[in-house]
Design an enzyme around this catalytic site. Structure first.
Site, mmCIF file in Angstrom:
data_model
loop_
_atom_site.group_PDB
_atom_site.id
_atom_site.type_symbol
_atom_site.label_atom_id
_atom_site.label_comp_id
_atom_site.label_asym_id
_atom_site.label_seq_id
_atom_site.Cartn_x
_atom_site.Cartn_y
_atom_site.Cartn_z
ATOM 1 N N SER A 86 7.278 -17.073 -13.342
ATOM 2 C CA SER A 86 7.347 -15.889 -13.971
ATOM 3 C C SER A 86 6.487 -15.086 -12.311
ATOM 4 C CB SER A 86 6.517 -15.398 -15.056
ATOM 5 O OG SER A 86 5.895 -13.777 -14.979
ATOM 6 N N TYR A 113 -1.065 -17.174 -20.211
ATOM 7 C CA TYR A 113 -0.080 -17.093 -19.349
ATOM 8 C C TYR A 113 0.354 -17.011 -18.344
ATOM 9 C CZ TYR A 113 4.862 -15.388 -18.968
ATOM 10 O OH TYR A 113 6.507 -14.957 -18.900
HETATM 11 P P1 NAD Z 1 12.323 -15.136 -25.716
HETATM 12 O O1 NAD Z 1 11.241 -14.809 -26.526
HETATM 13 O O2 NAD Z 1 13.650 -14.389 -26.242
HETATM 14 O O3 NAD Z 1 12.606 -16.856 -25.900
HETATM 15 C C1 NAD Z 1 11.870 -18.348 -26.078
HETATM 16 C C2 NAD Z 1 12.641 -18.867 -26.283
HETATM 17 O O4 NAD Z 1 11.958 -19.662 -26.272
HETATM 18 C C3 NAD Z 1 13.613 -18.935 -27.477
HETATM 19 O O5 NAD Z 1 14.776 -19.836 -27.557
HETATM 20 C C4 NAD Z 1 12.797 -19.335 -28.866
HETATM 21 O O6 NAD Z 1 13.513 -20.297 -29.735
HETATM 22 C C5 NAD Z 1 12.220 -21.142 -27.447
HETATM 23 N N1 NAD Z 1 10.740 -21.452 -28.142
HETATM 24 C C6 NAD Z 1 9.566 -20.183 -27.979
HETATM 25 N N2 NAD Z 1 8.727 -21.748 -28.322
HETATM 26 C C7 NAD Z 1 9.389 -23.022 -28.263
HETATM 27 C C8 NAD Z 1 8.986 -23.946 -28.617
HETATM 28 N N3 NAD Z 1 7.490 -24.757 -29.221
HETATM 29 N N4 NAD Z 1 9.502 -25.221 -28.712
HETATM 30 C C9 NAD Z 1 10.729 -24.951 -28.266
HETATM 31 N N5 NAD Z 1 11.497 -23.941 -28.086
HETATM 32 C C10 NAD Z 1 10.382 -22.892 -28.216
HETATM 33 O O7 NAD Z 1 11.606 -14.785 -24.269
HETATM 34 P P2 NAD Z 1 12.605 -14.751 -22.608
HETATM 35 O O8 NAD Z 1 11.516 -13.969 -22.660
HETATM 36 O O9 NAD Z 1 13.576 -15.618 -22.841
HETATM 37 O O10 NAD Z 1 11.371 -15.798 -22.349
HETATM 38 C C11 NAD Z 1 11.607 -17.291 -21.107
HETATM 39 C C12 NAD Z 1 11.127 -17.511 -20.291
HETATM 40 O O11 NAD Z 1 11.664 -16.876 -18.996
HETATM 41 C C13 NAD Z 1 9.305 -18.073 -20.332
HETATM 42 O O12 NAD Z 1 8.607 -18.926 -20.386
HETATM 43 C C14 NAD Z 1 9.292 -16.810 -20.008
HETATM 44 O O13 NAD Z 1 7.444 -16.948 -19.647
HETATM 45 C C15 NAD Z 1 9.542 -16.083 -18.906
HETATM 46 N N6 NAD Z 1 9.765 -14.897 -17.897
HETATM 47 C C16 NAD Z 1 9.888 -13.711 -19.737
HETATM 48 C C17 NAD Z 1 10.067 -12.512 -18.649
HETATM 49 C C18 NAD Z 1 10.915 -12.029 -19.581
HETATM 50 O O14 NAD Z 1 10.437 -10.449 -18.687
HETATM 51 N N7 NAD Z 1 11.125 -11.524 -20.864
HETATM 52 C C19 NAD Z 1 9.495 -12.700 -17.503
HETATM 53 C C20 NAD Z 1 9.015 -13.158 -16.787
HETATM 54 C C21 NAD Z 1 9.279 -14.883 -17.002
#
Ligand code: NAD
Length: 261
Positions: free
Chosen positions: A143, A156
Site C-alpha cells: 500500500s 495496517y
Molecule cells: P476487499 O475487502 O475488497 O478484499 C479483501 C479480500 O481479502 C476479500 O476477498 C476477503 O474475503 C479476503 N480476506 C480477508 N480476510 C481474509 C482471511 N483471513 N483469509 C482469506 N481471505 C481473506 O479489499 P481490497 O481493497 O481489495 O484490498 C486488497 C488488498 O489491497 C489488501 O491487502 C489491502 O490492504 C490492499 N490495498 C487496498 C487499497 C484500497 O484503497 N482499496 C489501497 C492499498 C492497498
C-alpha cells in the site's frame, strides 16, 4: 496469452483488488486458484464464470490467511491438483481504524496475521516449488501505507511497512533462482475495504459518500481519482512479463502521486 501454462494463486480474490488481479491473469491465459471469504454459492458462480469466459482451470481454496496451517495446506493442495504455483499474489487484507490508545488488542493481532504474517507463510509455502521450476513471480500487495503513514492506522501501516521489508528479503534470497519478488503499493482504490471507511466518514461528518470520497482523495492524492482493480491487475501482469524479469525487491507505486509529496 503471455501467461498460458502458468498457475496463479491470488489470496483474497473474491473481492476488490484481488479479483481485478485474478481477472488480469485470466485474460492472459493463466490458470487460477481463487481464495477469500464470501457466500459459497456466489464464489462457485464466480469460479465457474471465470473458467468459462477465459477457457482456463480455476480452483478455489477457502483457507483462512490468518492461519499458517491452512496456508501450508493450500500450497500442498495446489501442488497436487494444479501442478504447483508459478505466481503468488499475497493480496488478502483487512483494515481497522482507531487511535493507538483505543486500538483493540485483537484487531492488532488480526491485522498483523492477515496483512503481514500471511505474506511470510504464503512465500514459505511456494518458494520450494518455484525454485525447483526455476521460474516464479511473487507479488505482495502492500500500500502507499507501506511507504508513508496516516494516523489511526497503526496495525495496517506497521503490517504494510513489514510487507515491504519481507519483499526485499525474499528478493535477495531468490535473486538468482528465476523468481522475482515485488510489492504493489496502491493509493485509494474503491473496493469494499475503502467503501466502509467512506461510509464511516460520511456518517461522522454528515456528508454524502460521494463527498467523503472527494475528501479522501484531496487529503492524500494529488490526482483526484481512484485507481481501479483492473489497472492493478494490469500492473501485476506486467510484473509477471519477461520485460520485468530484472525488477525485484521493488515497491511499485500506483497511487495518483500519493507518495510523491
Ligand atoms: P476487499 O475487502 O475488497 O478484499 C479483501 C479480500 O481479502 C476479500 O476477498 C476477503 O474475503 C479476503 N480476506 C480477508 N480476510 C481474509 C482471511 N483471513 N483469509 C482469506 N481471505 C481473506 O479489499 P481490497 O481493497 O481489495 O484490498 C486488497 C488488498 O489491497 C489488501 O491487502 C489491502 O490492504 C490492499 N490495498 C487496498 C487499497 C484500497 O484503497 N482499496 C489501497 C492499498 C492497498
Amino acid at each position: 496469452m503471455s501467461l498460458k501454462g502458468k498457475v496463479a494463486l491470488v489470496t483474497g480474490s473474491t473481492s476488490g483488488i484481488g479479483l481485478g488481479i485474478a481477472k488480469g491473469f485470466a485474460a492472459e491465459g493463466a490458470d487460477l486458484i481463487l481464495n477469500g471469504f464470501g457466500d459459497a454459492a456466489a464464489i462457485e458462480a464466480l469460479r465457474a464464470e471465470l473458467a468459462k469466459e477465459f477457457g482456463i482451470r480455476v480452483g478455489y481454496s477457502g483457507a483462512d490467511m490468518s492461519k499458517p496451517a491452512e496456508i501450508a495446506a493450500m500450497g500442498a493442495e495446489a501442488e497436487k491438483t494444479m501442478g504447483g504455483i508459478d505466481i503468488l499474489v499475497n493480496n488478502a487484507g483487512i483494515q481497522f481504524v482507531a487511535p493507538i490508545e483505543d486500538f483493540p488488542e485483537e484487531k492488532w493481532h488480526a491485522i498483523i496475521a492477515v496483512n503481514l504474517s500471511a505474506v511470510f507463510f504464503g512465500m514459505k509455502a511456494v518458494i520450494p516449488g518455484m525454485k525447483k521450476k526455476g521460474w516464479g513471480r511473487i507479488i505482495n500487495v502492500a500500500s502507499a501505507h507501506g511507504l508513508v503513514a496516516s494516523g489511526q492506522k497503526a496495525a495496517y501501516v506497521a503490517a504494510k511497512h513489514g510487507v515491504l521489508g519481507l519483499t526485499k528479503v525474499a528478493a535477495i534470497e531468490l535473486a538468482n533462482a528465476g523468481v522475482t519478488v515485488n510489492a504493489i503499493c496502491p493509493g485509494w482504490v474503491k473496493t469494499p475495504l475503502v467503501e466502509k471507511q467512506l461510509e464511516a466518514r460520511a456518517k461522522q461528518d454528515g456528508i454524502t459518500v460521494e463527498a467523503a470520497a472527494g475528501e479522501f482523495l484531496a487529503e492524500k492524492q494529488p490526482m483526484a481519482q481512484f485507481s481501479t482493480p483492473e489497472a492493478i491487475g494490469g500492473l501485476a501482469v506486467f510484473l509477471c512479463s519477461d520485460a520485468a524479469k530484472t525488477i525485484t525487491g521493488a515497491p511499485v507505486s500506483i497511487d495518483g502521486g500519493w507518495v510523491a509529496q
